[in-house]
Structure formats: structure tokens, C-alpha cells
Design an enzyme around this catalytic site. Structure first.
Site, PDB file in Angstrom:
ATOM      1  N   ASP A  55      -6.195  11.358  12.139  1.00  0.00           N
ATOM      2  CA  ASP A  55      -6.395  10.799  10.800  1.00  0.00           C
ATOM      3  C   ASP A  55      -7.194   9.497  10.883  1.00  0.00           C
ATOM      4  OD1 ASP A  55      -6.193  10.719   8.025  1.00  0.00           O
ATOM      5  OD2 ASP A  55      -4.315   9.606   8.051  1.00  0.00           O
ATOM      6  N   PHE A 113       2.526   8.814   4.788  1.00  0.00           N
ATOM      7  CA  PHE A 113       3.947   8.757   5.121  1.00  0.00           C
ATOM      8  C   PHE A 113       4.780   8.274   3.939  1.00  0.00           C
ATOM      9  CE2 PHE A 113       7.825   6.898   6.847  1.00  0.00           C
ATOM     10  CZ  PHE A 113       8.238   7.868   7.755  1.00  0.00           C
ATOM     11  N   GLY A 114       4.215   7.399   3.145  1.00  0.00           N
ATOM     12  CA  GLY A 114       4.945   6.858   2.002  1.00  0.00           C
ATOM     13  C   GLY A 114       4.513   5.444   1.678  1.00  0.00           C
ATOM     14  N   GLY A 133       0.816  -1.206   0.000  1.00  0.00           N
ATOM     15  CA  GLY A 133       0.000   0.000   0.000  1.00  0.00           C
ATOM     16  C   GLY A 133       0.846   1.252   0.000  1.00  0.00           C
ATOM     17  N   LYS A 165       6.972   1.305   6.698  1.00  0.00           N
ATOM     18  CA  LYS A 165       6.634   2.508   5.945  1.00  0.00           C
ATOM     19  C   LYS A 165       7.920   3.243   5.593  1.00  0.00           C
ATOM     20  CE  LYS A 165       2.019   2.956   7.845  1.00  0.00           C
ATOM     21  NZ  LYS A 165       0.943   3.881   8.231  1.00  0.00           N
TER      22      LYS A 165
END
Length: 386
Positions: free
Chosen positions: A201, A89-90, A85, A106
Site C-alpha cells: 500500500d 485500518f480506521g 486522520g 489507529k
């Protein structure tokens, strides 16, 4: 007389000196016990940390500093096959560590900073059954990594309306209540901390389920690492994320719109999550073909739980009681109220879901409803006759 006076003065001075020495010894012992050196890039272990969070000492779980070579080996050089995914963050990769532990890694470009390390240590300190654990970090070669525990069955969103959703799959209402309760417990735990931590979030895609379908809230406090985030620009993903955010406050000084976050903004996001659990579809969708409102706007404009029966996920069939369903819908309405003052606290939402879940369990047991069984993978919940 003068001799007695001198003796008295000398005795008093000696007593004062003795008291001073005792005080110094006590202070030294307490200071030595409580003080700790700052976490550094050497990966040293400290039991507590004093940082940017108001100077309050926090007992923390030690965040591990990973070597970049270990991360390359765990992901087979960040192979596309291990790419699972991409988030704010990246890129996110699945990795297998030397000890056999599966992790989610991540990765983003970023210069090394002590602030990043301090924030990782802070966020990794919070342990709860319904929170995804942040295990550690790495920052080398102008790259930054966050290493989390791996949660195998993906996000709730993927099962409701994403890649893992299939027409034959269905989440029973009682299981949706269990998922809602677990996620509520995770958020309520964050809000109960000192200092309190706001998720910032929360969304359906950030509620993951493990091999036993225990929900775990992911990315808690990740925006603290990302920094202040402006309102997202136009894109389908931005629109999907935007709908979970509470109404915007205007910063007149900067003449720009920025999000401000509080526990009540998390409650708003959680209300949208409950709406998606109820409907089985994204909240950005319209309730009907002749409506130009999304699901959230539609519920807000009606302010009537009764009308929400028209958007209940058909995959649940009739395997629920009208009483518990009505109470669940009634809980959603105040959570997504445009006024933060009228939204309930997360602790109250958690208790209400627990109460509704218990009521649903008791009523359906009396009614002799089918007993669901849990399976793994994309095939979520099926039912069989007792």
C-alpha cells in the site's frame, strides 16, 4: 575367547549408550536455547517468534501490549481534537503516553484474535531509520488498536498538494531527491528481509516526514492485518489510491479481480510516488486541459522522459540541473511500466536516486547555486543567498 567377545560387545554397547546420552544432552541444550513460547494476550516478552511466515525463526523487537485505559487517557477519551486522520485500518489519533512519548493510535472495531497479535509482533520487528515503527497493540471491548511512533510533520502528499501546501512553499529538487532516497531505502530494506515483506500500500500519503524532514515509510505490511483486499469501489479516495497499484491480475477461479502483490508492485507504486514528487500534484490529474489521461497513463503512452519536462513542478523554479532532472525522469518511466518484468528492482532504484542526488549536489555546488535551509511545519524549504 567367549569372555573376550562378551567384553568387546559390552564395551561397544556402553560406547553407543554414551554417544546417545551426549546427543540427547546437545539436543536438549539447543532446543532449550532456541525454543520460545508464543506471544499471548498476557503481553509476555519473547526474543523470537515462529509463526505463519514459513516456520522461519525471526529475531523480533518485542511489541508492547497496551492497556485500553492508557490509550483512552493518552487521547483524552479519543477526543475529536486528537483525531488526525482516517485510513484503511480506521481512525487515527494523536496520543501522549504517561512517559511523555507522542504516538499515533489507529483504532477499529474487531474481535480479539491471536492472528492479529502474531502479525503485530511480526511487523513490529522491523527497525529502520526510514520506516515508521509499530510499537504495539491493544485489543479489548471488541476494539483493536495499533500504536505507532508519531511522525510530527505529516505526509509528503500534504506538503505537495494537501493541507500543508501553500503557494509560497516549495520543495527544492535536491530535497525531493533526499525524500525519494529515504523512502527508497525503507522499501528496499523491506524487500531485503527474509522472508521478504512487500508493502502492498505504498503511496505518497504513506511517506511521512519527521521534525528533521527525514522520510519514513508508514503502514508497511498493514494489508496483512486487513486481509485480502478487493479492488476499491468508486470514490475520490479510492481513485487516488488505485493509481498507485500495479495493473490487476484476473482470478479466473473466483471470476473476480483481486490484487496480487510482489516487490515489483511496490516498485510500480514507488514510480507513481516519484511522478508526484516531480509534478507536485496528484497522479490522478491530467497533464493538460485537453488530455483525458491521468499523469501515469500519459507517461506510459509517451514512454519518453523528454516530454515530462512539461509537468515539472513550477515551484522548483530553475534551481536544478537539466542533467540530473533528465536522469530522474528517465528513472520514473521503467518503474511504472505495465510489465512487472521490465520494472527494476527496488535496490537498483535506490542506488540510482542516490547517484542522481550526489550528481545534483556536486553540479549545483560548482554552479554556486543558492543554499537551501530547512524549516519546520507547513513552511517546508526556503532558500537564501550565501
Amino acid at each position: 575367547m567367549s569372555r573376550n567377545l562378551a567384553a568387546a560387545v559390552g564395551g561397544a554397547a556402553g560406547a553407543v549408550a554414551l554417544v546417545g546420552i551426549v546427543i540427547l544432552l546437545i539436543w536438549f541444550c539447543l532446543f532449550h536455547k532456541s525454543s520460545v513460547s508464543r506471544n499471548s494476550e498476557t503481553g509476555s516478552s519473547e526474543p523470537s517468534q515462529v509463526g505463519r511466515h514459513g516456520g522461519i525463526e525471526l529475531t523480533v523487537r518485542d511489541a508492547r501490549r497496551f492497556e485500553i485505559e492508557e490509550l483512552f487517557h493518552a487521547t483524552k477519551n479519543f477526543s475529536d481534537k486528537n483525531l488526525i486522520g482516517e485510513g484503511k485500518f480506521g481512525e487515527v489519533y494523536r496520543g501522549l503516553l504517561h512517559d511523555g512519548m507522542l504516538v499515533a493510535i489507529k483504532k477499529r472495531h474487531g474481535f480479539p484474535s491471536q492472528e492479529f497479535v502474531d502479525e503485530v509482533h511480526f511487523l513490529s520487528s522491523f527497525q529502520h531509520r526510514n520506516l515508521v515503527t509499530l510499537l504495539g497493540y491493544c485489543q479489548e471491548n471488541n476494539l483493536q488498536f495499533l500504536i505507532y511512533e508519531y511522525v510530527p510533520n505529516g505526509s509528503v502528499s500534504s506538503h505537495l498538494y494537501g493541507a500543508a501546501q501553500q503557494s509560497r512553499d516549495k520543495l527544492e529538487f535536491k530535497h525531493r531527491l533526499s525524500i525519494a532516497l529515504g523512502a527508497a531505502k525503507g522499501l528496499a530494506h523491506l524487500h531485503s528481509l527474509s522472508p521478504r515483506l512487500v508493502h502492498k500500500d505504498f503511496k505518497t500519503a504513506n511517506v511521512l516526514v519527521d521534525e528533521n524532514f527525514i522520510p519514513k515509510v508508514a503502514d508497511a505490511g498493514l494489508r496483512n492485518i486487513l486481509g485480502r483486499v478487493e479492488i476499491a469501489g468508486p470514490s475520490s479516495q479510492a481513485a487516488a489510491d488505485e493509481i498507485f497499484l500495479a495493473p490487476v491480475y484476473i482470478s479466473l477461479d473466483l471470476v473476480r479481480e483481486f490484487r496480487t502483490y510482489s516487490e515489483k508492485s511496490d516498485v510500480y507504486s514507488f514510480g507513481v510516488f516519484l511522478l508526484e514528487l516531480l509534478s507536485g500534484r496528484e497522479a490522478t490529474e491530467s497533464p493538460s486541459s485537453d488530455s483525458n489521461q491521468n499523469l501515469v497513463e500519459w507517461v506510459q503512452s509517451k514512454q519518453d522522459p523528454g516530454i515530462m519536462s512539461g509537468i515539472v513542478d513550477e515551484r522548483m523554479g530553475s534551481n536544478y540541473t537539466a542533467e540530473a532532472m533528465e536522469e530522474f525522469m528517465s528513472l520514473i518511466v521503467p518503474c511504472i511500466d505495465s510489465s512487472s518484468e521490465r520494472r527494476p528492482a527496488m535496490s537498483y532504484v535506490m542506488m540510482e536516486i542516490d547517484r542522481i542526488r550526489e550528481k545534483e549536489r556536486n553540479l549545483t555546488t560548482v554552479m554556486g547555486e543558492r543554499t537551501p535551509i530547512v524549516t519546520l511545519g507547513s513552511q517546508l524549504f526556503e532558500a537564501k543567498k550565501e
